[in-house]
Design a protein around this motif. Structure first.
Motif, mmCIF file in Angstrom:
data_model
loop_
_atom_site.group_PDB
_atom_site.id
_atom_site.type_symbol
_atom_site.label_atom_id
_atom_site.label_comp_id
_atom_site.label_asym_id
_atom_site.label_seq_id
_atom_site.Cartn_x
_atom_site.Cartn_y
_atom_site.Cartn_z
ATOM 1 N N GLU A 59 -12.067 11.879 70.492
ATOM 2 C CA GLU A 59 -12.882 10.681 70.647
ATOM 3 C C GLU A 59 -12.159 9.743 71.594
ATOM 4 N N VAL A 60 -12.959 8.931 72.288
ATOM 5 C CA VAL A 60 -12.403 8.031 73.291
ATOM 6 C C VAL A 60 -13.214 6.739 73.303
ATOM 7 N N GLN A 61 -12.518 5.629 73.371
ATOM 8 C CA GLN A 61 -13.152 4.318 73.514
ATOM 9 C C GLN A 61 -13.277 4.022 74.998
ATOM 10 N N ALA A 62 -14.508 3.846 75.453
ATOM 11 C CA ALA A 62 -14.767 3.582 76.873
ATOM 12 C C ALA A 62 -16.130 2.919 76.988
ATOM 13 N N PRO A 63 -16.417 2.321 78.121
ATOM 14 C CA PRO A 63 -17.738 1.717 78.314
ATOM 15 C C PRO A 63 -18.850 2.770 78.225
ATOM 16 N N SER A 64 -20.035 2.338 77.900
ATOM 17 C CA SER A 64 -21.186 3.247 77.931
ATOM 18 C C SER A 64 -21.583 3.541 79.380
ATOM 19 N N LYS A 65 -21.253 2.613 80.282
ATOM 20 C CA LYS A 65 -21.454 2.812 81.716
ATOM 21 C C LYS A 65 -20.117 3.282 82.292
ATOM 22 N N LEU A 66 -20.029 4.550 82.620
ATOM 23 C CA LEU A 66 -18.762 5.148 83.037
ATOM 24 C C LEU A 66 -18.516 5.023 84.532
ATOM 25 N N HIS A 67 -17.270 4.735 84.885
ATOM 26 C CA HIS A 67 -16.808 4.729 86.271
ATOM 27 C C HIS A 67 -16.023 6.028 86.453
ATOM 28 N N VAL A 68 -16.601 6.979 87.151
ATOM 29 C CA VAL A 68 -16.053 8.328 87.270
ATOM 30 C C VAL A 68 -15.495 8.541 88.668
ATOM 31 N N TYR A 69 -14.336 9.176 88.711
ATOM 32 C CA TYR A 69 -13.705 9.518 89.982
ATOM 33 C C TYR A 69 -14.005 10.972 90.338
ATOM 34 N N GLU A 70 -14.406 11.181 91.574
ATOM 35 C CA GLU A 70 -14.613 12.522 92.120
ATOM 36 C C GLU A 70 -13.492 12.772 93.113
ATOM 37 N N CYS A 71 -12.523 13.540 92.690
ATOM 38 C CA CYS A 71 -11.335 13.790 93.498
ATOM 39 C C CYS A 71 -11.523 15.074 94.310
ATOM 40 N N ASN A 72 -10.972 15.080 95.528
ATOM 41 C CA ASN A 72 -11.088 16.250 96.385
ATOM 42 C C ASN A 72 -9.754 16.966 96.591
ATOM 43 N N CYS A 73 -8.779 16.725 95.703
ATOM 44 C CA CYS A 73 -7.519 17.467 95.825
ATOM 45 C C CYS A 73 -7.798 18.948 95.545
ATOM 46 N N SER A 74 -6.824 19.788 95.772
ATOM 47 C CA SER A 74 -7.049 21.229 95.705
ATOM 48 C C SER A 74 -7.568 21.684 94.342
ATOM 49 N N ILE A 75 -7.020 21.182 93.260
ATOM 50 C CA ILE A 75 -7.454 21.660 91.946
ATOM 51 C C ILE A 75 -8.731 20.964 91.474
ATOM 52 N N CYS A 76 -8.843 19.662 91.699
ATOM 53 C CA CYS A 76 -10.056 18.949 91.264
ATOM 54 C C CYS A 76 -11.286 19.459 92.006
ATOM 55 N N ARG A 77 -11.136 19.753 93.280
ATOM 56 C CA ARG A 77 -12.258 20.283 94.056
ATOM 57 C C ARG A 77 -12.702 21.622 93.495
ATOM 58 N N MET A 78 -11.766 22.480 93.190
ATOM 59 C CA MET A 78 -12.121 23.811 92.692
ATOM 60 C C MET A 78 -12.716 23.761 91.279
ATOM 61 N N LYS A 79 -12.209 22.851 90.447
ATOM 62 C CA LYS A 79 -12.710 22.744 89.074
ATOM 63 C C LYS A 79 -13.870 21.759 88.950
ATOM 64 N N GLN A 80 -14.159 21.041 90.042
ATOM 65 C CA GLN A 80 -15.125 19.946 90.002
ATOM 66 C C GLN A 80 -14.757 18.988 88.865
ATOM 67 N N ASN A 81 -13.502 18.563 88.905
ATOM 68 C CA ASN A 81 -12.911 17.733 87.872
ATOM 69 C C ASN A 81 -13.257 16.261 88.091
ATOM 70 N N ASN A 82 -14.480 15.882 87.820
ATOM 71 C CA ASN A 82 -14.871 14.475 87.830
ATOM 72 C C ASN A 82 -14.450 13.889 86.493
ATOM 73 N N HIS A 83 -13.874 12.685 86.514
ATOM 74 C CA HIS A 83 -13.308 12.138 85.281
ATOM 75 C C HIS A 83 -13.279 10.613 85.310
ATOM 76 N N PHE A 84 -13.295 10.026 84.108
ATOM 77 C CA PHE A 84 -13.052 8.594 83.969
ATOM 78 C C PHE A 84 -11.711 8.434 83.282
ATOM 79 N N ILE A 85 -11.072 7.300 83.506
ATOM 80 C CA ILE A 85 -9.701 7.097 83.033
ATOM 81 C C ILE A 85 -9.652 6.029 81.951
ATOM 82 N N VAL A 86 -8.879 6.323 80.911
ATOM 83 C CA VAL A 86 -8.678 5.384 79.808
ATOM 84 C C VAL A 86 -7.194 5.316 79.471
#
Length: 140
Positions: free
Chosen positions: A26-53
């Protein structure tokens, strides 16, 4: 006082997990998420879009013994995933070692009202990190 997330944002408890159900969190975060789409080698391949807490807003409910971690290059990012199904629900980002990057697609339905996506130039990490406020997202 929150610096990473504004106090006025609608904070909710999101719950989620991996595909096989071994990992639950479980994670406490806004209902409106600010998500990062990273294009580094691993995030691009995994499509690792994420929000940070901040770490204090994340709680692993079950499955610690079913987690494994992959690192590479600087070994600062800890890419944690389920040993059984391979799904990464969360990880420790290089940009935010004091927090977690959580994948919105691993959240249970019903708590996210919107997602704003910001591109992060992970291919040019060293020059890009100084142009963004991403590091503030893991601060209380």
């Amino acid at each position: 006082m929150l610096t990473g997330q504004k106090m006025s944002e609608n904070m909710v408890t999101h719950r989620g997990g991996c595909h096989c159900g071994a990992i639950r969190f479980e994670v406490q975060a806004p209902s409106k998420l600010h998500v990062y789409e990273c294009n580094c080698s691993i995030c691009r391949m995994k499509q690792n879009n994420h929000f940070i807490v901040p770490q204090s807003r994340f709680k692993l409910l079950q499955g610690e013994d079913n987690l494994t971690t992959y690192t590479f290059n600087t070994h600062k990012a800890k890419h944690t995933f389920c040993k059984t199904c391979g799904v990464q629900c969360f990880y420790t980002p290089r940009s935010n070692p004091d927090g977690y990057g959580v994948t919105p697609h691993s959240l249970d339905p019903g708590t996210v009202t919107s997602i704003h996506v910001e591109k992060f130039d992970g291919q040019n990490w060293e020059s890009h990190i100084g142009t963004t406020d991403i590091h503030k997202r893991s601060q209380e």
